[in-house]
Design a protein around this motif. Structure first.
Motif, PDB file in Angstrom:
ATOM      1  N   PHE A 217      -5.108   6.108  11.256  1.00  0.00           N
ATOM      2  CA  PHE A 217      -4.526   5.235  10.231  1.00  0.00           C
ATOM      3  C   PHE A 217      -4.081   3.914  10.842  1.00  0.00           C
ATOM      4  O   PHE A 217      -4.382   2.838  10.303  1.00  0.00           O
ATOM      5  CB  PHE A 217      -3.350   5.944   9.550  1.00  0.00           C
ATOM      6  N   GLU A 218      -3.399   3.979  11.973  1.00  0.00           N
ATOM      7  CA  GLU A 218      -2.927   2.751  12.628  1.00  0.00           C
ATOM      8  C   GLU A 218      -4.110   1.884  13.061  1.00  0.00           C
ATOM      9  O   GLU A 218      -4.101   0.670  12.863  1.00  0.00           O
ATOM     10  CB  GLU A 218      -2.048   3.100  13.833  1.00  0.00           C
ATOM     11  N   ALA A 219      -5.136   2.491  13.622  1.00  0.00           N
ATOM     12  CA  ALA A 219      -6.293   1.720  14.096  1.00  0.00           C
ATOM     13  C   ALA A 219      -7.007   1.016  12.938  1.00  0.00           C
ATOM     14  O   ALA A 219      -7.420  -0.140  13.068  1.00  0.00           O
ATOM     15  CB  ALA A 219      -7.270   2.636  14.835  1.00  0.00           C
ATOM     16  N   LEU A 220      -7.146   1.698  11.812  1.00  0.00           N
ATOM     17  CA  LEU A 220      -7.857   1.109  10.673  1.00  0.00           C
ATOM     18  C   LEU A 220      -7.038   0.038   9.958  1.00  0.00           C
ATOM     19  O   LEU A 220      -7.602  -0.845   9.311  1.00  0.00           O
ATOM     20  CB  LEU A 220      -8.268   2.204   9.686  1.00  0.00           C
ATOM     21  N   THR A 221      -5.725   0.108  10.058  1.00  0.00           N
ATOM     22  CA  THR A 221      -4.882  -0.884   9.374  1.00  0.00           C
ATOM     23  C   THR A 221      -4.435  -2.018  10.298  1.00  0.00           C
ATOM     24  O   THR A 221      -3.841  -2.986   9.832  1.00  0.00           O
ATOM     25  CB  THR A 221      -3.630  -0.221   8.763  1.00  0.00           C
ATOM     26  N   ALA A 222      -4.732  -1.885  11.579  1.00  0.00           N
ATOM     27  CA  ALA A 222      -4.270  -2.887  12.559  1.00  0.00           C
ATOM     28  C   ALA A 222      -4.973  -4.222  12.363  1.00  0.00           C
ATOM     29  O   ALA A 222      -6.169  -4.276  12.089  1.00  0.00           O
ATOM     30  CB  ALA A 222      -4.512  -2.371  13.974  1.00  0.00           C
TER      31      ALA A 222
ATOM     32  N   ARG B  44       5.990  -1.428   5.867  1.00  0.00           N
ATOM     33  CA  ARG B  44       6.698  -1.971   7.026  1.00  0.00           C
ATOM     34  C   ARG B  44       5.808  -2.811   7.933  1.00  0.00           C
ATOM     35  O   ARG B  44       6.285  -3.760   8.548  1.00  0.00           O
ATOM     36  CB  ARG B  44       7.322  -0.839   7.832  1.00  0.00           C
ATOM     37  N   PHE B  45       4.520  -2.454   8.038  1.00  0.00           N
ATOM     38  CA  PHE B  45       3.698  -3.059   9.089  1.00  0.00           C
ATOM     39  C   PHE B  45       2.409  -3.728   8.628  1.00  0.00           C
ATOM     40  O   PHE B  45       1.711  -4.323   9.450  1.00  0.00           O
ATOM     41  CB  PHE B  45       3.342  -1.992  10.139  1.00  0.00           C
ATOM     42  N   ILE B  46       2.062  -3.634   7.363  1.00  0.00           N
ATOM     43  CA  ILE B  46       0.809  -4.207   6.876  1.00  0.00           C
ATOM     44  C   ILE B  46       1.127  -5.353   5.919  1.00  0.00           C
ATOM     45  O   ILE B  46       1.968  -5.202   5.031  1.00  0.00           O
ATOM     46  CB  ILE B  46      -0.041  -3.133   6.170  1.00  0.00           C
ATOM     47  N   PRO B  47       0.459  -6.499   6.077  1.00  0.00           N
ATOM     48  CA  PRO B  47       0.693  -7.602   5.136  1.00  0.00           C
ATOM     49  C   PRO B  47       0.414  -7.161   3.693  1.00  0.00           C
ATOM     50  O   PRO B  47      -0.511  -6.393   3.426  1.00  0.00           O
ATOM     51  CB  PRO B  47      -0.315  -8.671   5.580  1.00  0.00           C
ATOM     52  N   VAL B  48       1.229  -7.643   2.787  1.00  0.00           N
ATOM     53  CA  VAL B  48       1.188  -7.211   1.390  1.00  0.00           C
ATOM     54  C   VAL B  48      -0.202  -7.377   0.776  1.00  0.00           C
ATOM     55  O   VAL B  48      -0.614  -6.577  -0.073  1.00  0.00           O
ATOM     56  CB  VAL B  48       2.287  -7.919   0.566  1.00  0.00           C
ATOM     57  N   GLU B  49      -0.960  -8.375   1.190  1.00  0.00           N
ATOM     58  CA  GLU B  49      -2.289  -8.588   0.605  1.00  0.00           C
ATOM     59  C   GLU B  49      -3.293  -7.489   0.973  1.00  0.00           C
ATOM     60  O   GLU B  49      -4.363  -7.399   0.371  1.00  0.00           O
ATOM     61  CB  GLU B  49      -2.848  -9.973   0.971  1.00  0.00           C
ATOM     62  N   PHE B  50      -2.947  -6.640   1.922  1.00  0.00           N
ATOM     63  CA  PHE B  50      -3.813  -5.520   2.306  1.00  0.00           C
ATOM     64  C   PHE B  50      -3.337  -4.195   1.710  1.00  0.00           C
ATOM     65  O   PHE B  50      -3.963  -3.164   1.907  1.00  0.00           O
ATOM     66  CB  PHE B  50      -3.903  -5.396   3.827  1.00  0.00           C
ATOM     67  N   ILE B  51      -2.232  -4.232   0.971  1.00  0.00           N
ATOM     68  CA  ILE B  51      -1.705  -3.010   0.347  1.00  0.00           C
ATOM     69  C   ILE B  51      -2.120  -3.024  -1.115  1.00  0.00           C
ATOM     70  O   ILE B  51      -1.389  -3.487  -1.982  1.00  0.00           O
ATOM     71  CB  ILE B  51      -0.172  -2.919   0.495  1.00  0.00           C
ATOM     72  N   ASP B  52      -3.315  -2.536  -1.367  1.00  0.00           N
ATOM     73  CA  ASP B  52      -3.795  -2.487  -2.741  1.00  0.00           C
ATOM     74  C   ASP B  52      -3.363  -1.178  -3.390  1.00  0.00           C
ATOM     75  O   ASP B  52      -2.843  -0.274  -2.738  1.00  0.00           O
ATOM     76  CB  ASP B  52      -5.310  -2.685  -2.804  1.00  0.00           C
TER      77      ASP B  52
ATOM     78  N   LYS C 115      -8.401  -3.525   7.482  1.00  0.00           N
ATOM     79  CA  LYS C 115      -8.965  -3.030   6.229  1.00  0.00           C
ATOM     80  C   LYS C 115      -7.855  -2.834   5.200  1.00  0.00           C
ATOM     81  O   LYS C 115      -6.725  -2.509   5.550  1.00  0.00           O
ATOM     82  CB  LYS C 115      -9.668  -1.693   6.463  1.00  0.00           C
ATOM     83  N   PRO C 116      -8.183  -3.008   3.913  1.00  0.00           N
ATOM     84  CA  PRO C 116      -7.187  -2.741   2.866  1.00  0.00           C
ATOM     85  C   PRO C 116      -6.874  -1.243   2.795  1.00  0.00           C
ATOM     86  O   PRO C 116      -7.692  -0.396   3.169  1.00  0.00           O
ATOM     87  CB  PRO C 116      -7.839  -3.235   1.587  1.00  0.00           C
ATOM     88  N   LEU C 117      -5.694  -0.930   2.317  1.00  0.00           N
ATOM     89  CA  LEU C 117      -5.202   0.439   2.272  1.00  0.00           C
ATOM     90  C   LEU C 117      -6.183   1.387   1.581  1.00  0.00           C
ATOM     91  O   LEU C 117      -6.460   2.485   2.088  1.00  0.00           O
ATOM     92  CB  LEU C 117      -3.840   0.466   1.575  1.00  0.00           C
ATOM     93  N   SER C 118      -6.743   1.003   0.440  1.00  0.00           N
ATOM     94  CA  SER C 118      -7.663   1.895  -0.280  1.00  0.00           C
ATOM     95  C   SER C 118      -8.903   2.201   0.553  1.00  0.00           C
ATOM     96  O   SER C 118      -9.392   3.341   0.549  1.00  0.00           O
ATOM     97  CB  SER C 118      -8.066   1.294  -1.623  1.00  0.00           C
TER      98      SER C 118
END
Length: 161
Positions: free
Chosen positions: A92-97, A144-152, A106-109
């Protein structure tokens, strides 16, 4: 892990034969070797009793539940629950980094789609992945750690069996 025949071959012809965007067996081995060095170093440390599992936990994050991971080819039943948890967290950390020079964040979805596919192919523990989603740990981390534009927007039921 099997050592490739041409581990230290740096000949020009050999390097030119590697297709763009792929790694040779030798390059993949060197990348994967980091986990072997992790296990070697951690095994030598005098951990107190309550931390004795650290080498197994840190060394197991590239193992897969079906035994096709590395470095030991462990199956789910050969790994502790904590080692299986670290594998899910590491993926999860590697894909969202956003700090990886070899791939964009990558976006959360999309991350959860990929991880659900890994669960279907027996690469990650299905029970740990379900707990990861249902507990909301993925969302706490994202907020906490991912920019809001990547939290779909995601519906965790879409990622469960």
């Amino acid at each position: 892990m099997q050592v490739p025949e041409l581990l230290y071959n740096r000949g020009e012809l050999h390097n030119l034969l590697v297709a763009r965007g792929t790694l040779s067996d030798e390059e993949r081995y060197k990348i994967n070797e980091h986990i072997i060095q992790t296990i070697k170093m951690l095994t030598c440390l005098p951990f107190p009793q309550h931390l004795r599992a650290v080498p197994e936990i840190a060394g197991g994050h590239h193992e897969k539940m079906d035994g096709t991971g590395y470095p030991k080819g462990l199956r789910r039943e050969d790994m502790s629950p904590v080692a299986r948890m670290i594998a899910v967290a590491d993926i999860f950390e590697a894909l969202t980094a956003g700090d990886r020079p070899y791939k964009p964040r990558k976006p959360l979805s999309e991350v959860l789609d990929l991880m659900a596919d890994m669960r279907r192919h027996h690469h990650i523990d299905p029970d740990i992945f379900e707990l990861f989603l249902r507990s909301g740990v993925y969302l706490d981390y994202a907020q906490r750690f991912i920019p809001v534009e990547f939290i779909d927007s995601v519906n965790i039921e879409d990622y469960l069996p």
